[in-house]
Design a protein around this motif. Structure first.
Motif, short mmCIF file in Angstrom:
data_model
loop_
_atom_site.label_atom_id
_atom_site.label_comp_id
_atom_site.label_asym_id
_atom_site.label_seq_id
_atom_site.Cartn_x
_atom_site.Cartn_y
_atom_site.Cartn_z
N ALA A 66 0.83 -1.21 0.00
CA ALA A 66 0.00 0.00 0.00
C ALA A 66 0.86 1.26 0.00
O ALA A 66 0.57 2.25 -0.70
N TRP A 67 1.94 1.24 0.77
CA TRP A 67 2.83 2.40 0.81
C TRP A 67 3.49 2.65 -0.55
O TRP A 67 3.54 3.80 -1.02
N GLU A 68 3.97 1.60 -1.16
CA GLU A 68 4.65 1.75 -2.46
C GLU A 68 3.69 2.25 -3.54
O GLU A 68 4.13 2.82 -4.54
N ASN A 69 2.41 2.05 -3.34
CA ASN A 69 1.42 2.51 -4.32
C ASN A 69 0.70 3.77 -3.86
O ASN A 69 -0.37 4.11 -4.39
N GLY A 70 1.28 4.46 -2.91
CA GLY A 70 0.73 5.74 -2.49
C GLY A 70 -0.60 5.65 -1.78
O GLY A 70 -1.38 6.61 -1.83
N ALA A 71 -0.88 4.54 -1.12
CA ALA A 71 -2.18 4.35 -0.46
C ALA A 71 -2.12 4.63 1.03
O ALA A 71 -2.88 4.06 1.80
N PHE A 72 -1.19 5.48 1.46
CA PHE A 72 -1.11 5.93 2.84
C PHE A 72 -1.19 7.45 2.89
O PHE A 72 -0.85 8.13 1.91
N LYS A 73 -1.62 7.95 4.02
CA LYS A 73 -1.69 9.39 4.23
C LYS A 73 -1.33 9.69 5.68
O LYS A 73 -1.40 8.81 6.55
N PRO A 74 -0.93 10.92 5.97
CA PRO A 74 -0.64 11.28 7.36
C PRO A 74 -1.88 11.16 8.23
O PRO A 74 -3.00 11.45 7.80
N ASN A 75 -1.68 10.73 9.45
CA ASN A 75 -2.78 10.56 10.40
C ASN A 75 -2.82 11.77 11.34
O ASN A 75 -2.71 11.65 12.56
N GLU A 80 9.64 20.86 4.83
CA GLU A 80 8.81 21.00 6.01
C GLU A 80 8.37 19.65 6.57
O GLU A 80 7.99 19.55 7.73
N ALA A 81 8.39 18.60 5.74
CA ALA A 81 7.89 17.29 6.17
C ALA A 81 8.99 16.32 6.57
O ALA A 81 8.72 15.18 6.95
N ARG A 82 10.24 16.74 6.50
CA ARG A 82 11.33 15.80 6.77
C ARG A 82 11.46 15.45 8.26
O ARG A 82 12.15 14.50 8.61
N SER A 83 10.82 16.22 9.11
CA SER A 83 10.81 15.86 10.54
C SER A 83 9.71 14.87 10.87
O SER A 83 9.62 14.36 11.99
N TYR A 84 8.86 14.58 9.91
CA TYR A 84 7.78 13.61 10.09
C TYR A 84 8.37 12.20 10.14
O TYR A 84 9.28 11.88 9.36
N PRO A 85 7.91 11.29 11.05
CA PRO A 85 8.50 9.94 11.17
C PRO A 85 8.46 9.17 9.84
O PRO A 85 7.45 9.19 9.14
N GLU A 86 9.53 8.48 9.56
CA GLU A 86 9.62 7.68 8.33
C GLU A 86 8.78 6.41 8.48
O GLU A 86 8.78 5.78 9.54
N PHE A 87 8.08 6.02 7.44
CA PHE A 87 7.22 4.83 7.48
C PHE A 87 8.07 3.56 7.38
O PHE A 87 8.94 3.44 6.53
N GLN A 88 7.79 2.58 8.26
CA GLN A 88 8.43 1.26 8.22
C GLN A 88 7.31 0.22 8.33
O GLN A 88 6.63 0.14 9.35
N SER A 89 7.12 -0.58 7.28
CA SER A 89 5.98 -1.51 7.27
C SER A 89 6.06 -2.55 8.38
O SER A 89 5.04 -2.91 8.98
N ALA A 90 7.27 -3.05 8.71
CA ALA A 90 7.38 -4.07 9.76
C ALA A 90 7.02 -3.51 11.12
O ALA A 90 6.27 -4.12 11.90
N LEU A 91 7.55 -2.30 11.42
CA LEU A 91 7.24 -1.68 12.70
C LEU A 91 5.78 -1.24 12.77
O LEU A 91 5.14 -1.31 13.82
N TYR A 92 5.26 -0.78 11.63
CA TYR A 92 3.87 -0.34 11.61
C TYR A 92 2.93 -1.51 11.89
O TYR A 92 1.98 -1.40 12.68
N SER A 93 3.18 -2.67 11.26
CA SER A 93 2.35 -3.85 11.48
C SER A 93 2.42 -4.30 12.93
O SER A 93 1.41 -4.69 13.53
N LEU A 94 3.60 -4.23 13.52
CA LEU A 94 3.76 -4.60 14.93
C LEU A 94 3.04 -3.62 15.84
O LEU A 94 2.39 -4.02 16.83
N ASP A 95 3.10 -2.34 15.51
CA ASP A 95 2.45 -1.31 16.31
C ASP A 95 0.93 -1.49 16.32
O ASP A 95 0.27 -1.31 17.35
#
Length: 504
Positions: free
Chosen positions: A373-382, A434-449
């Protein structure tokens, strides 16, 4: 001979003595085994091998001064015990019901065609090694070969190599020693039971295994039901070759301290317990034999095997409950679903760590789905502020519609894109200063979270699947599945560790 020799009170009542009887009367006082023959006599037997049951009874109860058995009791080998009791009595054979026998009663390699009646008798030892009890008749015509309900035998009962045509009854018997049936064969009578030891207490060991008979090793055989319901024995020694047929083993309430001979693996002992068929006697599932086996295996140090037994018990008990209660419709579906969940997640609470496997599987699926989903642009900031910011809004399209943009918007969009050709809005967003301080997405950590409720990695607070896209909607749906599964599996694991599931 008296008219009622079975109740003779003097040796003279049995005159004239038969040849074998003279030998027994002469040598009984020595305490030695009186050998009449070296093998089981035929039927009919010659007169020199025959001894009347009434004489055995007379001697067992003390005899006379001249023929009183020694301290070891009556000990005979290779005789034909001729039933001569009253015609209307319960048995014409050896009747010692309610009697206190002096010493042992050893009738080795004897043929005893009439029922032995030892109900509520008290003696030191009953030894019928190698003897043939009952008449050689078809099983459906056989009655009871040995009736010893309530027998009190301080030294135990020995049926090694014995062959009984008819039921052997030891209901409520109290045996201070062993109950040994090595190599014995018992054919059920009209009752359907071969050996019925219901509520029998054996202080020593119950032997039901192969033994040497006439130089040949033979398994113990119950041609009919082996009933040990409510019995209590010190130790159990058996082997698989001697186990009865399917449906012929009854162990409800059977208690034993240890298995000191025979298989102890869960797989073998579960096959043993599977020989039971409670429905054959009109009863529901028996959980006690499984609880007892698990207890013994655990005390013997076989903890893994004990858990396997208890898990199998739960499976069978749940299946029996569904069948007995007769669930229908949604109740059946819910009951089956709950059973399936407990079985495959924490094994009914006996393997709480087993919940880690479905957790790991769900986590891995989440890693793959979120990465795609991330590689296909299917995520957005929460974050509502980020979603309204210029860094996100001005990256809304990769091909700006110039006709719809004001001059200022066009200049700003052009300045941000600078011909970089971003594939997705999120790529554009991440590339802004302006967005570089935003946390980087990691699929493994995101799934665990998402999955583990006790883990807080904060990625969910910053990123969320974008339901505006098809792939984002799928990821969002799986996101909720992960949350629910994570809580459910974690709570089940905790309940398993605490014992709450097993207590239920």
């Amino acid at each position: 001979m008296s008219k009622e020799p079975h109740f003779g009170t003097r040796l003279e009542d049995f005159e004239p003595l038969w040849p074998a009887e003279k030998v027994l009367a002469t040598w009984a006082w020595t305490g030695l085994i009186v050998v009449i023959g070296n093998d089981v006599p035929p039927d009919p037997a010659p007169r020199n091998r025959r001894i009347r049951a009434s004489l055995i009874r007379y001697l067992a109860l003390g005899g006379c001064a001249a023929c009183r058995p020694g301290p070891k009791g009556v000990r005979v080998w290779g005789a034909y015990i001729d039933g001569d009791g009253p015609e209307r009595a319960e048995t014409r054979g050896l009747d010692l019901e309610g009697c206190a026998v002096k010493g042992d009663l050893l009738l080795g390699y004897c043929r005893i065609p009439e029922m032995m009646l030892l109900r509520r008798a008290k003696l030191r030892l009953l030894n019928l090694q190698g003897s043939h009890l009952g008449r050689a008749v078809p099983a459906e015509k056989a009655g009871t070969a040995l009736s010893a309900d309530g027998l009190d035998a301080a030294g135990g009962v020995f049926l090694r190599g014995a062959h009984a045509t008819g039921e052997v009854r030891l209901l409520g018997a109290k045996l201070g020693g062993n109950l040994e049936c090595d190599g014995g064969t018992i054919t059920a009578g009209e009752s359907g039971s071969a050996l019925n030891a219901t509520e029998c207490t054996v202080t020593g060991t119950f032997f039901w295994r192969s033994g040497k008979v006439n130089g040949e090793v033979r398994p113990a055989r119950a041609e009919g039901a082996l009933v040990l319901s409510g019995a209590k024995v010190g130790h159990l020694i058996d082997d698989q070759a001697s186990w009865p047929g399917k449906g012929d083993l009854r162990l409800d309430g059977f208690r034993y301290g240890a298995i000191t001979g025979g298989p102890v693996s869960a797989e073998a002992r579960l096959r043993w317990l599977d020989l039971q068929e409670p429905t054959k006697v009109g009863e529901d599932f028996w959980p006690q034999p499984y609880e007892q086996l698990a207890k013994v295996l655990r005390e013997m140090g076989h903890r893994k095997d004990a858990r396997k037994v208890l898990i199998r018990k739960e499976e069978l008990q749940w299946a029996d409950d569904k069948q007995r209660v007769g669930y229908r419709g949604w109740a059946l579906w819910w009951r089956s679903a709950w059973d399936w969940l407990l079985r495959w997640t924490i094994a009914y609470g006996y393997r709480p760590l087993q919940a880690l496997w479905p957790l790991a599987a769900i986590w891995f699926v989440g890693v793959l789905l979120y990465w795609t989903a991330w590689e296909n642009g299917a995520f957005k900031p929460n974050n509502a502020f980020v979603l309204r910011s210029d860094e996100w809004v001005l990256c809304a399209t990769t091909q700006p519609d110039i006709a719809k943009l004001s001059a200022e918007e066009f200049q700003e969009r052009s300045r941000r894109w600078q011909g970089k050709g971003y594939a997705h809005q999120v790529d554009c967003f991440e590339d802004q200063a302006e967005a570089r301080s935003y946390p980087e997405f990691q699929s493994a950590l995101y799934s665990l979270d998402v999955l583990v409720p006790l883990v807080h990695l904060e990625l969910q607070e910053y990123w969320l699947p974008d339901e505006a896209t098809t792939l984002g909607a799928v990821a969002r749906g799986f996101h909720w599945v992960q949350i629910i599964a994570g809580w459910a599996l974690s709570l089940l694991a905790v309940a398993g560790f605490s014992g709450l599931v097993r207590n239920d």
